[in-house]
Design a protein around this motif. Structure first.
Motif, PDB file in Angstrom:
ATOM      1  N   GLY A  93      10.484  -2.376 -20.489  1.00  0.00           N
ATOM      2  CA  GLY A  93      11.430  -2.008 -19.419  1.00  0.00           C
ATOM      3  C   GLY A  93      11.878  -3.223 -18.616  1.00  0.00           C
ATOM      4  O   GLY A  93      11.062  -4.088 -18.279  1.00  0.00           O
ATOM      5  N   ILE A  94      13.184  -3.260 -18.352  1.00  0.00           N
ATOM      6  CA  ILE A  94      13.701  -4.312 -17.451  1.00  0.00           C
ATOM      7  C   ILE A  94      13.970  -3.632 -16.104  1.00  0.00           C
ATOM      8  O   ILE A  94      14.776  -2.709 -16.025  1.00  0.00           O
ATOM      9  CB  ILE A  94      14.975  -4.967 -18.023  1.00  0.00           C
ATOM     10  N   PHE A  95      13.290  -4.073 -15.051  1.00  0.00           N
ATOM     11  CA  PHE A  95      13.420  -3.408 -13.749  1.00  0.00           C
ATOM     12  C   PHE A  95      14.672  -3.869 -13.001  1.00  0.00           C
ATOM     13  O   PHE A  95      15.191  -3.131 -12.187  1.00  0.00           O
ATOM     14  CB  PHE A  95      12.169  -3.659 -12.892  1.00  0.00           C
ATOM     15  N   GLY A  96      15.122  -5.091 -13.268  1.00  0.00           N
ATOM     16  CA  GLY A  96      16.366  -5.523 -12.616  1.00  0.00           C
ATOM     17  C   GLY A  96      16.414  -7.009 -12.361  1.00  0.00           C
ATOM     18  O   GLY A  96      15.404  -7.712 -12.433  1.00  0.00           O
ATOM     19  N   VAL A  97      17.655  -7.444 -12.074  1.00  0.00           N
ATOM     20  CA  VAL A  97      17.885  -8.856 -11.749  1.00  0.00           C
ATOM     21  C   VAL A  97      18.126  -8.943 -10.249  1.00  0.00           C
ATOM     22  O   VAL A  97      18.834  -8.106  -9.692  1.00  0.00           O
ATOM     23  CB  VAL A  97      19.129  -9.382 -12.520  1.00  0.00           C
ATOM     24  N   ASN A  98      17.501  -9.914  -9.611  1.00  0.00           N
ATOM     25  CA  ASN A  98      17.750 -10.145  -8.193  1.00  0.00           C
ATOM     26  C   ASN A  98      18.692 -11.350  -8.088  1.00  0.00           C
ATOM     27  O   ASN A  98      18.274 -12.496  -8.308  1.00  0.00           O
ATOM     28  CB  ASN A  98      16.421 -10.418  -7.476  1.00  0.00           C
ATOM     29  N   PRO A  99      19.982 -11.092  -7.756  1.00  0.00           N
ATOM     30  CA  PRO A  99      20.948 -12.197  -7.774  1.00  0.00           C
ATOM     31  C   PRO A  99      20.746 -13.193  -6.636  1.00  0.00           C
ATOM     32  O   PRO A  99      21.190 -14.338  -6.733  1.00  0.00           O
ATOM     33  CB  PRO A  99      22.299 -11.482  -7.642  1.00  0.00           C
ATOM     34  N   VAL A 100      20.069 -12.760  -5.556  1.00  0.00           N
ATOM     35  CA  VAL A 100      19.854 -13.683  -4.433  1.00  0.00           C
ATOM     36  C   VAL A 100      18.717 -14.653  -4.779  1.00  0.00           C
ATOM     37  O   VAL A 100      18.849 -15.872  -4.666  1.00  0.00           O
ATOM     38  CB  VAL A 100      19.518 -12.900  -3.137  1.00  0.00           C
ATOM     39  N   GLU A 101      17.604 -14.079  -5.218  1.00  0.00           N
ATOM     40  CA  GLU A 101      16.471 -14.932  -5.609  1.00  0.00           C
ATOM     41  C   GLU A 101      16.719 -15.603  -6.961  1.00  0.00           C
ATOM     42  O   GLU A 101      15.993 -16.502  -7.350  1.00  0.00           O
ATOM     43  CB  GLU A 101      15.174 -14.105  -5.739  1.00  0.00           C
ATOM     44  N   LYS A 102      17.696 -15.119  -7.713  1.00  0.00           N
ATOM     45  CA  LYS A 102      17.940 -15.529  -9.107  1.00  0.00           C
ATOM     46  C   LYS A 102      16.660 -15.339  -9.929  1.00  0.00           C
ATOM     47  O   LYS A 102      16.072 -16.277 -10.478  1.00  0.00           O
ATOM     48  CB  LYS A 102      18.385 -16.987  -9.188  1.00  0.00           C
ATOM     49  N   THR A 103      16.212 -14.072  -9.988  1.00  0.00           N
ATOM     50  CA  THR A 103      15.029 -13.745 -10.783  1.00  0.00           C
ATOM     51  C   THR A 103      15.291 -12.467 -11.581  1.00  0.00           C
ATOM     52  O   THR A 103      16.192 -11.684 -11.244  1.00  0.00           O
ATOM     53  CB  THR A 103      13.788 -13.491  -9.891  1.00  0.00           C
ATOM     54  N   ILE A 104      14.484 -12.269 -12.604  1.00  0.00           N
ATOM     55  CA  ILE A 104      14.515 -11.010 -13.362  1.00  0.00           C
ATOM     56  C   ILE A 104      13.086 -10.486 -13.414  1.00  0.00           C
ATOM     57  O   ILE A 104      12.136 -11.266 -13.641  1.00  0.00           O
ATOM     58  CB  ILE A 104      15.119 -11.212 -14.768  1.00  0.00           C
ATOM     59  N   HIS A 105      12.934  -9.181 -13.180  1.00  0.00           N
ATOM     60  CA  HIS A 105      11.604  -8.564 -13.170  1.00  0.00           C
ATOM     61  C   HIS A 105      11.544  -7.597 -14.350  1.00  0.00           C
ATOM     62  O   HIS A 105      12.397  -6.720 -14.484  1.00  0.00           O
ATOM     63  CB  HIS A 105      11.427  -7.825 -11.836  1.00  0.00           C
ATOM     64  N   CYS A 106      10.557  -7.744 -15.208  1.00  0.00           N
ATOM     65  CA  CYS A 106      10.476  -6.840 -16.362  1.00  0.00           C
ATOM     66  C   CYS A 106       9.048  -6.711 -16.862  1.00  0.00           C
ATOM     67  O   CYS A 106       8.144  -7.423 -16.411  1.00  0.00           O
ATOM     68  CB  CYS A 106      11.378  -7.337 -17.486  1.00  0.00           C
ATOM     69  N   GLN A 107       8.875  -5.801 -17.825  1.00  0.00           N
ATOM     70  CA  GLN A 107       7.557  -5.652 -18.453  1.00  0.00           C
ATOM     71  C   GLN A 107       7.350  -6.766 -19.489  1.00  0.00           C
ATOM     72  O   GLN A 107       8.323  -7.378 -19.961  1.00  0.00           O
ATOM     73  CB  GLN A 107       7.453  -4.276 -19.112  1.00  0.00           C
ATOM     74  N   ALA A 108       6.100  -6.955 -19.866  1.00  0.00           N
ATOM     75  CA  ALA A 108       5.752  -8.096 -20.718  1.00  0.00           C
ATOM     76  C   ALA A 108       6.271  -7.975 -22.152  1.00  0.00           C
ATOM     77  O   ALA A 108       6.383  -8.964 -22.870  1.00  0.00           O
ATOM     78  CB  ALA A 108       4.237  -8.270 -20.745  1.00  0.00           C
ATOM     79  N   GLY A 109       6.600  -6.740 -22.571  1.00  0.00           N
ATOM     80  CA  GLY A 109       7.013  -6.559 -23.966  1.00  0.00           C
ATOM     81  C   GLY A 109       8.511  -6.704 -24.200  1.00  0.00           C
ATOM     82  O   GLY A 109       8.983  -6.434 -25.318  1.00  0.00           O
TER      83      GLY A 109
END
Ligand SMILES: Cc1cc2nc3c(=O)[nH]c(=O)nc-3n(C[C@H](O)[C@H](O)[C@H](O)COP(=O)(O)OP(=O)(O)OC[C@H]3O[C@@H](n4cnc5c(N)ncnc54)[C@H](O)[C@@H]3O)c2cc1C
Length: 461
Positions: A93-109
């Protein structure tokens, strides 16, 4: 056994536990030397499920092997001793991109290429890339501190990890997800898990840093006559401040194998001993002019004998294909023994000269196929099996040739594993690169985090 499987089924669901032949497919990586023999393969979907599995395995002292995309080249994801494979394949699962922090939060797989795509969709860029990114998982990349073709500009994956969620051997969940750029409050524990090859815990979620996409990239292929010219050409790129995003090398042997195995063609009319692939970012209107001056100088100084600048994105891909398909082509066409070493750039020529002498005198018939991310001093050294030698005899000789090569690596201040890790294949040689004190500290950390030694036992040490 059936009670153990029932517990796993109660945690992840009956369809998410496999055994027998089906489990074996999940119990190996890209290495071919080990016979998989897992107890079972389990496919959790959440951090909580991983936590429950590990809590149970720790209580029962059942060994586990964390498994990602299984593209590893050191046997790290091999389960050959009745371990339980814990695969992250369903944790995508990809939880989302944070455009301010310039990060992406997702699961390891999440597959590395998918993460790259998600970044592009958000107008951003994830720069860690390599030939196996269509199959590898981001968790596996972090667990191996993956490098790849863009390290020269963007560094290894360690540089891109903002946060991690890790399940420890006893099932406790470690949240290392503070999003602050600055956070000097004691030890930064996430670095312990980067490159730990599944021996300290299971990474279940990642927060990766992203960056702005590069401008247009220009890809050039150069032909060279001598090994030392490869370092001279690199020196010239530095003197002329070329904005490099990649600097790769391969030999005529590698090129021929790729041409044999794929439909790709060399852009040169004749065969040359060495090739470099250079990728340059067009950071301004002047870059193309600088690149032309660089090529002219390289010709004038007789460093290169031929060169081609790609004229289309198809040709970019084809040039990259000549380099990136070497490992795959070797595996398809012949039996090869792989190594992945790194050296200070200034030592590459003497190292390769010494290595060639040793191979010719001690291992007649062996062909040393050298290619890699040479701008980082990273060489993939593959030995191919002489036609008339049996596989067993070849691998026995290859193991001896490793010792000869690692002695040289030590002599020239290099590392026995640049990117691929230690896993099973290199664990006997760890002492060539790490001191007894370093290995002692690593073992103490392992003992503290995993006293029952259930996490990927027998790997690294
Ligand atoms: C053709 C080819 C080209 C390659 N090129 C490069 C390259 O240029 N640069 C490079 O660095 N590598 C390269 N590799 C090696 C490999 O792709 C990388 O090591 C990659 O990062 C492995 O990721 P994976 O998901 O496939 O991990 P796996 O092979 O599944 O596992 C690798 C290790 O990580 C552990 N692990 C996996 N997932 C987790 C997790 N979630 N938590 C904890 N531990 C975990 C495993 O136990 C194992 O020890 C290449 C491989 C191939 C086949």
């Amino acid at each position: 056994m059936s009670e153990v499987l029932d517990v796993f089924r109660s945690i992840v669901g009956t369809t998410q536990v496999v055994t027998g032949e089906e489990a074996k497919a999940w119990a190996k990586d890209y290495t071919k030397a080990y016979t998989p023999s897992p107890l079972a393969a389990v496919f959790p979907k959440t951090t909580q499920e991983v936590s429950k599995i590990l809590q149970f395995c720790n209580q029962k002292k059942i060994s586990v092997v964390p498994s990602g995309g299984r593209t590893g080249l050191s046997g790290g994801a091999v389960a050959a001793r009745q371990e339980v494979v814990i695969s992250t394949s369903k944790m995508n699962g990809i939880f989302g991109v944070n455009p301010v922090e310039k990060t992406i939060h997702c699961q390891a797989g999440v597959v590395t290429k998918e993460l790259q795509r998600a970044a592009v969709d958000a107008g951003l860029y994830f720069p860690v890339d390599f030939a196996s990114s269509g199959s590898s998982h981001i968790g596996g990349n972090v667990a191996t501190n993956a490098g790849g073709i863009k390290v020269i500009r963007y560094g290894l994956i360690r540089q891109w990890v903002s946060g991690l969620k890790v399940v420890l051997a006893d099932g406790s969940i470690l949240e290392l997800t503070n999003a602050c750029v600055k956070n000097n409050t004691g030890y930064d524990l996430k670095h312990l898990f980067i490159g730990s090859e599944g021996t300290l815990g299971i990474i279940t979620e990642v927060i990766m840093n992203l960056t702005t996409p590069p401008k247009e990239l220009m890809v050039c292929l150069f032909a060279l006559n001598k090994l030392e010219d490869i370092t001279s050409l690199f020196e010239l790129t530095q003197k002329m401040a070329l904005p490099l995003t990649a600097y790769e090398m391969f030999t005529s042997f590698g090129l021929l194998r790729v041409q044999e195995h794929t439909k790709l063609k060399s852009p040169f009319s004749k065969l040359h001993p060495f090739y470099t692939l250079i990728e340059v970012e067009k950071i301004s209107d002047k870059t193309e002019g600088y690149l032309e001056q660089f090529v002219q100088k390289a010709f004038d100084e007789k460093i290169i004998v031929d060169g081609v600048l790609s004229q289309s994105s198809q040709q970019d891909q084809d040039f990259w294909g000549l380099r990136e398909n070497i490992a795959e082509s070797l595996s398809a066409l012949t039996v090869a023994h792989k190594n992945d070493i790194s050296l200070p750039l200034s030592k590459i020529t003497p190292f390769c000269t010494d290595l060639q002498e040793i191979i010719s005198s001690k291992y007649p018939g062996f062909e040393a196929v050298i290619f890699g991310h040479i701008g980082d001093g990273n060489l993939h050294v593959n030995f191919t099996k002489p036609e008339k030698m049996s596989k067993d005899e070849f691998f026995a000789h290859a193991k001896k040739s490793d010792v000869s090569m690692f002695e040289l690596v030590k002599k020239y201040g290099g590392s026995i594993s640049a990117e691929h890790g230690i896993g099973l294949t290199k664990k006997d040689f760890l002492h060539y690169t790490r001191s007894p004190l370093e290995i002692g500290i690593m073992k103490k950390i392992k003992q503290d985090l995993d006293p029952n030694e259930i996490m990927n036992p027998g790997k690294v040490f």
